[in-house]
Design a protein around this motif. Structure first.
Motif, PDB file in Angstrom:
ATOM      1  N   UNK A  22       0.830  -1.204   0.000  1.00  0.00           N
ATOM      2  CA  UNK A  22       0.000   0.000   0.000  1.00  0.00           C
ATOM      3  C   UNK A  22       0.865   1.254   0.000  1.00  0.00           C
ATOM      4  N   UNK A  23       1.909   1.265   0.828  1.00  0.00           N
ATOM      5  CA  UNK A  23       2.788   2.434   0.882  1.00  0.00           C
ATOM      6  C   UNK A  23       3.434   2.691  -0.477  1.00  0.00           C
ATOM      7  N   UNK A  24       3.905   1.634  -1.123  1.00  0.00           N
ATOM      8  CA  UNK A  24       4.529   1.789  -2.437  1.00  0.00           C
ATOM      9  C   UNK A  24       3.521   2.321  -3.451  1.00  0.00           C
ATOM     10  N   UNK A  25       2.315   1.784  -3.447  1.00  0.00           N
ATOM     11  CA  UNK A  25       1.315   2.225  -4.425  1.00  0.00           C
ATOM     12  C   UNK A  25       0.818   3.638  -4.130  1.00  0.00           C
ATOM     13  N   UNK A  26       0.800   4.027  -2.861  1.00  0.00           N
ATOM     14  CA  UNK A  26       0.411   5.399  -2.526  1.00  0.00           C
ATOM     15  C   UNK A  26       1.475   6.411  -2.943  1.00  0.00           C
ATOM     16  N   UNK A  27       2.665   5.927  -3.250  1.00  0.00           N
ATOM     17  CA  UNK A  27       3.673   6.837  -3.795  1.00  0.00           C
ATOM     18  C   UNK A  27       3.231   7.377  -5.151  1.00  0.00           C
ATOM     19  N   UNK A  28       2.407   6.615  -5.871  1.00  0.00           N
ATOM     20  CA  UNK A  28       1.962   7.062  -7.194  1.00  0.00           C
ATOM     21  C   UNK A  28       1.156   8.357  -7.131  1.00  0.00           C
ATOM     22  N   UNK A  29       0.145   8.483  -6.239  1.00  0.00           N
ATOM     23  CA  UNK A  29      -0.527   9.788  -6.144  1.00  0.00           C
ATOM     24  C   UNK A  29       0.418  10.918  -5.749  1.00  0.00           C
ATOM     25  N   UNK A  30       1.421  10.604  -4.935  1.00  0.00           N
ATOM     26  CA  UNK A  30       2.389  11.645  -4.572  1.00  0.00           C
ATOM     27  C   UNK A  30       3.174  12.098  -5.796  1.00  0.00           C
ATOM     28  N   UNK A  31       3.605  11.133  -6.615  1.00  0.00           N
ATOM     29  CA  UNK A  31       4.375  11.469  -7.812  1.00  0.00           C
ATOM     30  C   UNK A  31       3.523  12.150  -8.882  1.00  0.00           C
ATOM     31  N   UNK A  32       2.326  11.603  -9.140  1.00  0.00           N
ATOM     32  CA  UNK A  32       1.591  11.964 -10.350  1.00  0.00           C
ATOM     33  C   UNK A  32       0.361  12.839 -10.121  1.00  0.00           C
ATOM     34  N   UNK A  33      -0.170  12.883  -8.898  1.00  0.00           N
ATOM     35  CA  UNK A  33      -1.341  13.717  -8.615  1.00  0.00           C
ATOM     36  C   UNK A  33      -0.910  14.964  -7.845  1.00  0.00           C
ATOM     37  N   UNK A  34      -0.325  14.756  -6.669  1.00  0.00           N
ATOM     38  CA  UNK A  34       0.163  15.891  -5.886  1.00  0.00           C
ATOM     39  C   UNK A  34       1.417  16.500  -6.500  1.00  0.00           C
ATOM     40  N   UNK A  35       2.178  15.658  -7.211  1.00  0.00           N
ATOM     41  CA  UNK A  35       3.452  16.062  -7.819  1.00  0.00           C
ATOM     42  C   UNK A  35       4.413  16.609  -6.765  1.00  0.00           C
ATOM     43  N   UNK A  36       4.434  15.919  -5.624  1.00  0.00           N
ATOM     44  CA  UNK A  36       5.389  16.227  -4.556  1.00  0.00           C
ATOM     45  C   UNK A  36       6.349  15.045  -4.498  1.00  0.00           C
ATOM     46  N   UNK A  37       7.450  15.179  -5.206  1.00  0.00           N
ATOM     47  CA  UNK A  37       8.338  14.043  -5.421  1.00  0.00           C
ATOM     48  C   UNK A  37       8.885  13.465  -4.126  1.00  0.00           C
ATOM     49  N   UNK A  38       9.243  14.338  -3.187  1.00  0.00           N
ATOM     50  CA  UNK A  38       9.870  13.830  -1.964  1.00  0.00           C
ATOM     51  C   UNK A  38       8.900  12.983  -1.150  1.00  0.00           C
ATOM     52  N   UNK A  39       7.609  13.285  -1.222  1.00  0.00           N
ATOM     53  CA  UNK A  39       6.627  12.445  -0.533  1.00  0.00           C
ATOM     54  C   UNK A  39       6.590  11.060  -1.181  1.00  0.00           C
ATOM     55  N   UNK A  40       6.667  11.025  -2.505  1.00  0.00           N
ATOM     56  CA  UNK A  40       6.718   9.742  -3.195  1.00  0.00           C
ATOM     57  C   UNK A  40       7.941   8.938  -2.812  1.00  0.00           C
ATOM     58  N   UNK A  41       9.079   9.619  -2.688  1.00  0.00           N
ATOM     59  CA  UNK A  41      10.298   8.920  -2.269  1.00  0.00           C
ATOM     60  C   UNK A  41      10.141   8.332  -0.866  1.00  0.00           C
ATOM     61  N   UNK A  42       9.574   9.133   0.036  1.00  0.00           N
ATOM     62  CA  UNK A  42       9.412   8.659   1.418  1.00  0.00           C
ATOM     63  C   UNK A  42       8.476   7.458   1.474  1.00  0.00           C
TER      64      UNK A  42
END
Length: 279
Positions: A22-42
């Motif tokens: 779930x954490x890995x897949x939730x990185x996708x909204x961080x990368x592609x929706x919010x576009x906050x890259x560091x949140x996706x990395x975390x």
């Protein structure tokens, strides 16, 4: 677990795999929706750390498989996904999206000596009548729904103006190529890897998070998720039932053919008015 086994793990392993996945897949909204890259990395790092801990007890290869998903997402997130039709953008998309499929596959196949990622184009079975009916239904539903969505929400403006034969040809190729890539990455890579550790329905929900997030940045915004969420889930279900990449790609390309026609229609008032209910 055998290297070519894509069936979900036992219940205990699935429970241990859920939160890291779930954490890995939730990185996708961080990368592609919010576009906050560091949140996706975390989120990716948290998921991989959780997978490492889970693997200490289950030895299921969860870390390996989630790492492949993260690698693919990181490659895609390296470029802006706004739809553009110039030569540089098309080369950029080709390299990034191609790499997001090729790199996880090559790592899985030749580094991990694994067969989890497959592209089963032919199943050896003829398509059943219900499958042909669904193909026709996709065209009809697309014709009824997509013009209303794109035009009334103005999301067609997320795609560049296509008012010359050259631009229309580029749009046609681009829409189709991305549609094929969607199935190679979200279904044959993300979904397949998740299914090794989770029940099918859980894996399908998680792959849909990644799928829909990508489509959001691509341009399917406003109330687009009302359409893209069921589409992503249905593609997963169809693949489970047919085991045919050819069929899910055909479904997607028919859908995208309507998308292409609607975009041309929206950017060129009067050109295709006779074919659509919304102008």
């Amino acid at each position: 677990m055998r290297a070519d086994d894509t069936a979900p793990a036992r219940a205990g392993s699935a429970r241990a795999a859920f939160l890291p996945a779930l954490a890995v897949c939730l990185a996708a909204p961080a990368f592609f929706v919010l576009e906050i890259t560091w949140v996706g990395w975390i989120l990716s790092a948290v998921g991989l750390a959780g997978a490492w801990l889970a693997d200490r007890h289950t030895r299921s290869g969860l870390l390996r498989d989630l790492a492949l998903i993260v690698v693919g997402m990181l490659i895609v997130s390296a470029i802006p996904l706004a739809a553009e039709l110039d030569n540089a953008a098309m080369v950029r998309f080709t390299i990034a999206l191609g790499g997001a499929v090729a790199v996880p596959y090559l790592l899985s196949r030749f580094v991990f000596r694994d067969h989890a990622i497959r592209f089963p184009w032919r199943t050896g079975e003829r398509w059943r009548p219900a499958q042909w009916v669904w193909l026709a239904a996709v065209l009809v539903l697309g014709w009824l729904i997509l013009p209303f969505y794109f035009i009334t929400s103005d999301v067609y403006l997320n795609w560049p103006v296509v008012d010359t034969p050259d631009l229309m040809a580029r749009l046609f190729v681009g829409v189709g190529a991305v549609g094929i890539w969607d199935e190679l990455f979200f279904i044959c890579t993300v979904f397949a890897l998740l299914r090794r550790h989770l029940p099918n329905w859980t894996a399908n929900l998680l792959q849909a998070i990644v799928f829909v997030s990508f489509l959001w940045e691509l341009g399917y915004r406003a109330w687009g998720p009302v359409l893209t969420i069921p589409f992503a889930l249905l593609q997963g279900v169809i693949f489970l039932r047919t085991r045919s990449l050819a069929y899910v790609v055909t479904v997607h390309l028919l859908f995208d053919a309507v998308v292409f026609a609607v975009l041309v229609h929206a950017h060129n008032p009067g050109m295709l008015d006779a074919f659509f209910l919304v102008n």
